[in-house]
Design a protein around this motif. Structure first.
Motif, PDB file in Angstrom:
ATOM      1  N   UNK A 284       0.826  -1.199   0.000  1.00  8.14           N
ATOM      2  CA  UNK A 284       0.000   0.000   0.000  1.00  8.14           C
ATOM      3  C   UNK A 284       0.866   1.258   0.000  1.00  8.14           C
ATOM      4  N   UNK A 285       1.952   1.255   0.785  1.00  7.88           N
ATOM      5  CA  UNK A 285       2.810   2.436   0.851  1.00  7.88           C
ATOM      6  C   UNK A 285       3.618   2.623  -0.430  1.00  7.88           C
ATOM      7  N   UNK A 286       4.300   1.564  -0.896  1.00  3.95           N
ATOM      8  CA  UNK A 286       5.226   1.708  -2.008  1.00  3.95           C
ATOM      9  C   UNK A 286       4.537   1.820  -3.359  1.00  3.95           C
ATOM     10  N   UNK A 287       3.288   1.397  -3.444  1.00  6.87           N
ATOM     11  CA  UNK A 287       2.581   1.462  -4.723  1.00  6.87           C
ATOM     12  C   UNK A 287       1.428   2.463  -4.655  1.00  6.87           C
ATOM     13  N   UNK A 288       0.498   2.243  -3.750  1.00  6.84           N
ATOM     14  CA  UNK A 288      -0.728   3.036  -3.739  1.00  6.84           C
ATOM     15  C   UNK A 288      -0.558   4.424  -3.131  1.00  6.84           C
ATOM     16  N   UNK A 289       0.221   4.530  -2.041  1.00  8.92           N
ATOM     17  CA  UNK A 289       0.355   5.811  -1.362  1.00  8.92           C
ATOM     18  C   UNK A 289       1.651   6.535  -1.682  1.00  8.92           C
ATOM     19  N   UNK A 290       2.493   5.939  -2.493  1.00 10.17           N
ATOM     20  CA  UNK A 290       3.799   6.534  -2.799  1.00 10.17           C
ATOM     21  C   UNK A 290       3.656   7.947  -3.351  1.00 10.17           C
ATOM     22  N   UNK A 291       2.896   8.108  -4.421  1.00 13.58           N
ATOM     23  CA  UNK A 291       2.739   9.430  -5.008  1.00 13.58           C
ATOM     24  C   UNK A 291       1.902  10.379  -4.154  1.00 13.58           C
ATOM     25  N   UNK A 292       0.774   9.947  -3.579  1.00 13.62           N
ATOM     26  CA  UNK A 292       0.045  10.866  -2.699  1.00 13.62           C
ATOM     27  C   UNK A 292       0.908  11.431  -1.574  1.00 13.62           C
ATOM     28  N   UNK A 293       1.784  10.608  -0.987  1.00 10.24           N
ATOM     29  CA  UNK A 293       2.649  11.090   0.087  1.00 10.24           C
ATOM     30  C   UNK A 293       3.613  12.145  -0.440  1.00 10.24           C
ATOM     31  N   UNK A 294       4.252  11.871  -1.580  1.00 13.69           N
ATOM     32  CA  UNK A 294       5.205  12.832  -2.148  1.00 13.69           C
ATOM     33  C   UNK A 294       4.508  14.124  -2.556  1.00 13.69           C
ATOM     34  N   UNK A 295       3.369  14.015  -3.210  1.00 16.76           N
ATOM     35  CA  UNK A 295       2.644  15.212  -3.641  1.00 16.76           C
ATOM     36  C   UNK A 295       2.173  16.024  -2.445  1.00 16.76           C
ATOM     37  N   UNK A 296       1.767  15.355  -1.375  1.00 15.41           N
ATOM     38  CA  UNK A 296       1.292  16.052  -0.185  1.00 15.41           C
ATOM     39  C   UNK A 296       2.403  16.872   0.467  1.00 15.41           C
ATOM     40  N   UNK A 297       3.667  16.457   0.254  1.00 16.77           N
ATOM     41  CA  UNK A 297       4.800  17.184   0.827  1.00 16.77           C
ATOM     42  C   UNK A 297       5.477  18.101  -0.199  1.00 16.77           C
ATOM     43  N   UNK A 298       4.803  18.344  -1.308  1.00 15.38           N
ATOM     44  CA  UNK A 298       5.312  19.302  -2.286  1.00 15.38           C
ATOM     45  C   UNK A 298       6.461  18.809  -3.128  1.00 15.38           C
TER      46      UNK A 298
ATOM     47  N   UNK B 215       8.277  15.257 -11.307  1.00 11.39           N
ATOM     48  CA  UNK B 215       9.497  14.926 -12.048  1.00 11.39           C
ATOM     49  C   UNK B 215      10.529  14.221 -11.182  1.00 11.39           C
ATOM     50  N   UNK B 216      10.406  14.347  -9.859  1.00 11.79           N
ATOM     51  CA  UNK B 216      11.372  13.721  -8.944  1.00 11.79           C
ATOM     52  C   UNK B 216      10.928  12.352  -8.447  1.00 11.79           C
ATOM     53  N   UNK B 217       9.711  11.955  -8.773  1.00 14.13           N
ATOM     54  CA  UNK B 217       9.173  10.713  -8.213  1.00 14.13           C
ATOM     55  C   UNK B 217       9.958   9.486  -8.665  1.00 14.13           C
ATOM     56  N   UNK B 218      10.393   9.488  -9.921  1.00 18.11           N
ATOM     57  CA  UNK B 218      11.162   8.350 -10.412  1.00 18.11           C
ATOM     58  C   UNK B 218      12.466   8.188  -9.664  1.00 18.11           C
ATOM     59  N   UNK B 219      13.142   9.311  -9.369  1.00 15.26           N
ATOM     60  CA  UNK B 219      14.386   9.234  -8.621  1.00 15.26           C
ATOM     61  C   UNK B 219      14.185   8.733  -7.210  1.00 15.26           C
ATOM     62  N   UNK B 220      13.085   9.159  -6.557  1.00 13.80           N
ATOM     63  CA  UNK B 220      12.793   8.681  -5.202  1.00 13.80           C
ATOM     64  C   UNK B 220      12.519   7.180  -5.213  1.00 13.80           C
ATOM     65  N   UNK B 221      11.741   6.721  -6.194  1.00 12.82           N
ATOM     66  CA  UNK B 221      11.450   5.290  -6.263  1.00 12.82           C
ATOM     67  C   UNK B 221      12.706   4.483  -6.570  1.00 12.82           C
ATOM     68  N   UNK B 222      13.604   5.045  -7.374  1.00 10.92           N
ATOM     69  CA  UNK B 222      14.868   4.359  -7.653  1.00 10.92           C
ATOM     70  C   UNK B 222      15.685   4.215  -6.374  1.00 10.92           C
ATOM     71  N   UNK B 223      15.732   5.274  -5.547  1.00 10.28           N
ATOM     72  CA  UNK B 223      16.468   5.210  -4.283  1.00 10.28           C
ATOM     73  C   UNK B 223      15.855   4.161  -3.360  1.00 10.28           C
ATOM     74  N   UNK B 224      14.518   4.101  -3.312  1.00  9.57           N
ATOM     75  CA  UNK B 224      13.856   3.097  -2.492  1.00  9.57           C
ATOM     76  C   UNK B 224      14.165   1.685  -2.990  1.00  9.57           C
ATOM     77  N   UNK B 225      14.226   1.519  -4.295  1.00  4.89           N
ATOM     78  CA  UNK B 225      14.520   0.205  -4.870  1.00  4.89           C
ATOM     79  C   UNK B 225      15.917  -0.253  -4.492  1.00  4.89           C
ATOM     80  N   UNK B 226      16.889   0.670  -4.522  1.00  2.00           N
ATOM     81  CA  UNK B 226      18.259   0.332  -4.116  1.00  2.00           C
ATOM     82  C   UNK B 226      18.288  -0.079  -2.647  1.00  2.00           C
ATOM     83  N   UNK B 227      17.603   0.696  -1.794  1.00  2.00           N
ATOM     84  CA  UNK B 227      17.582   0.381  -0.363  1.00  2.00           C
ATOM     85  C   UNK B 227      16.985  -0.993  -0.104  1.00  2.00           C
ATOM     86  N   UNK B 228      15.877  -1.306  -0.778  1.00  2.00           N
ATOM     87  CA  UNK B 228      15.235  -2.604  -0.573  1.00  2.00           C
ATOM     88  C   UNK B 228      16.085  -3.742  -1.114  1.00  2.00           C
ATOM     89  N   UNK B 229      16.724  -3.522  -2.277  1.00  2.00           N
ATOM     90  CA  UNK B 229      17.541  -4.572  -2.883  1.00  2.00           C
ATOM     91  C   UNK B 229      18.736  -4.916  -1.999  1.00  2.00           C
TER      92      UNK B 229
END
Length: 453
Positions: free
Chosen positions: A249-263, A267-281
């Protein structure tokens, strides 16, 4: 055609085995390269969909995935894993084009239903084909390395590609879906090029497809009886629901709402998801970093609380704090998954249908996600994102509290000896290097891996 003896001795692989491995790399990378993943929420909002509609579609997707998971194993047995891969890749290509053809509620609903069908067709067929192919070439010692490398390449591709999504969307809005369709089309080419392998083409090889179907139904009944009769197994599965639901729910469904809610700009969402992917891997590959002073069941509870705490803390921090917390959340997820899988595998009786029980766990997880997606949509529609994060954290803490009470009350006995958090079991359990299928599950090499997360 087999390689010359000298060449085979030097590398341990025949030419056919090398071809199978390389085409599997290409298939896994291209099939799972969903360019739209970091931006699909904002894309649907821009198309005029409400939060209720967006999360309603997600709920339908989870339910559809549960339903599709049941018969696709039988389909793979009847038409063969290679044909199943081809069918799944074709369906995925069409699925990614649906939003381009119709950027509407109907278009996105068709898109996610088709993705559920495509993923269920290939979720275990790829691993089964790879295993059977290497075994036919007497190169099955290379199976685990081939599976691990395919996953690593897929993660690297996402890290490289996802940061490009925002700039590409600025040039042409449908680009993420067009590129996803092109990637899926490339996986079709890889699937068509796969060589015919004895034992991987269904009924034509040994005529046992019909009997496998009956065996599947018998295993399903045995699995349900096993869950009902084993309190420990049922409890461990329930504990895993918290991890899977929160992470999904967090990494897929709420990922963008959380980022958008914090301004944080789209254009930066892909980079944030890439960083999360590295951390999880990184965390997924290093569960041995967890201290052995605590048993695995305790680590799963602690990591689940870390997930819940990260969600709650996101309501208090600024943009940079949220990005850091999302990476912490991803790392905790990475640590928790292999430990939880090991716990469930240890809880499965030796004579029980292991893969079917893991499928039951997967279906339960996705069913809970379907309910959670509906709730998330209702919260977002009411503008209560912070309340959703806090309530999710509190619900997780309550669930884990009940789990610990049951564990300490003696109503549920934990089997001995206790397992190490790094995924290695104390004797007499088999060592971590025991041949396994995708995800390292002992004894499931040829059976569909039901839980690709």
């Amino acid at each position: 055609m087999r390689a010359a003896p000298g060449k085979q001795a030097a590398t341990g692989l025949t030419d056919t085995a090398r071809r199978i491995i390389r085409l599997n790399y290409g298939f896994q990378l291209l099939f799972n390269l969903l360019w739209w993943m970091p931006v699909f929420y904002a894309y649907q909002k821009a198309a005029g969909l409400s939060d209720g509609q967006i999360f309603g579609i997600q709920s339908i997707y989870y339910v559809a995935f549960c339903l599709f998971e049941i018969p696709t194993g039988l389909i793979a047995d009847r038409i063969g894993t290679r044909n199943c891969l081809r069918a799944g890749a074709v369906v995925m290509t069409a699925a990614n084009l649906a939003p381009v053809v119709s950027a509407s509620y109907t278009g996105f609903l068709v898109h996610f239903l088709a993705i559920a069908a495509g993923r269920s067709l290939t979720s275990g067929a790829a691993s089964a084909y790879l295993y059977d192919g290497l075994r036919a070439e007497k190169c099955d010692d290379h199976y685990l390395k081939a599976e691990g490398t395919a996953r690593a390449l897929g993660l690297v591709a996402k890290v490289v590609c996802w940061p490009l999504v925002g700039p590409l969307m600025a040039v042409a809005h449908p680009t993420p879906y067009v590129l996803s369709a092109a990637s899926a089309a490339g996986s079709v080419i890889c699937a068509v090029a796969l060589p015919r392998i004895a034992g991987a083409d269904g009924r034509t090889e040994n005529g046992e497809a019909g009997r496998r179907g009956g065996a599947f139904l018998r295993d399903a009944g045995t699995a349900l009886r096993c869950v009902a009769s084993s309190r420990w197994l049922a409890l461990v599965m329930v504990q895993g629901v918290a991890i899977f639901t929160l992470s999904r729910i967090c990494q897929v469904n709420l990922f963008q709402p959380i980022l958008l809610d914090h301004g944080i700009a789209e254009a930066s969402h892909g980079g944030v998801m890439a960083a999360m992917t590295v951390a999880e891997a990184v965390a997924s590959a290093r569960p041995q970093w967890l201290s052995r002073r605590l048993p695995p069941v305790a680590w799963v509870s602690i990591l689940s609380l870390a997930l819940a705490g990260s969600l709650a803390a996101m309501t208090l921090g600024g943009p940079w704090a949220v990005v850091v917390l999302l990476c912490v959340f991803a790392a905790a997820t990475g640590f928790a998954y292999p430990v939880q899988r090991k716990l469930v595998n240890d809880a499965v009786p030796a004579d029980a249908p292991r893969a079917t029980l893991l499928s039951v766990e997967s279906i339960v997880d996705r069913a809970v996600c379907a309910l959670a997606a509906i709730a998330a949509g209702a919260y977002l529609a009411a503008g209560r994102l912070d309340a959703l994060l806090w309530h999710s954290a509190i619900a997780t803490a309550v669930l884990l509290g009940i789990f610990q009470l049951l564990l300490r009350s003696g109503m549920v006995r934990r089997p001995e000896p206790s397992r190490e958090p790094g995924g290695r079991a104390a004797p007499p359990d088999p060592p971590a290097g025991t041949p396994a299928g995708a995800g390292g599950r002992p004894g499931t090499e040829r059976i569909r891996a039901r839980r690709p997360r």
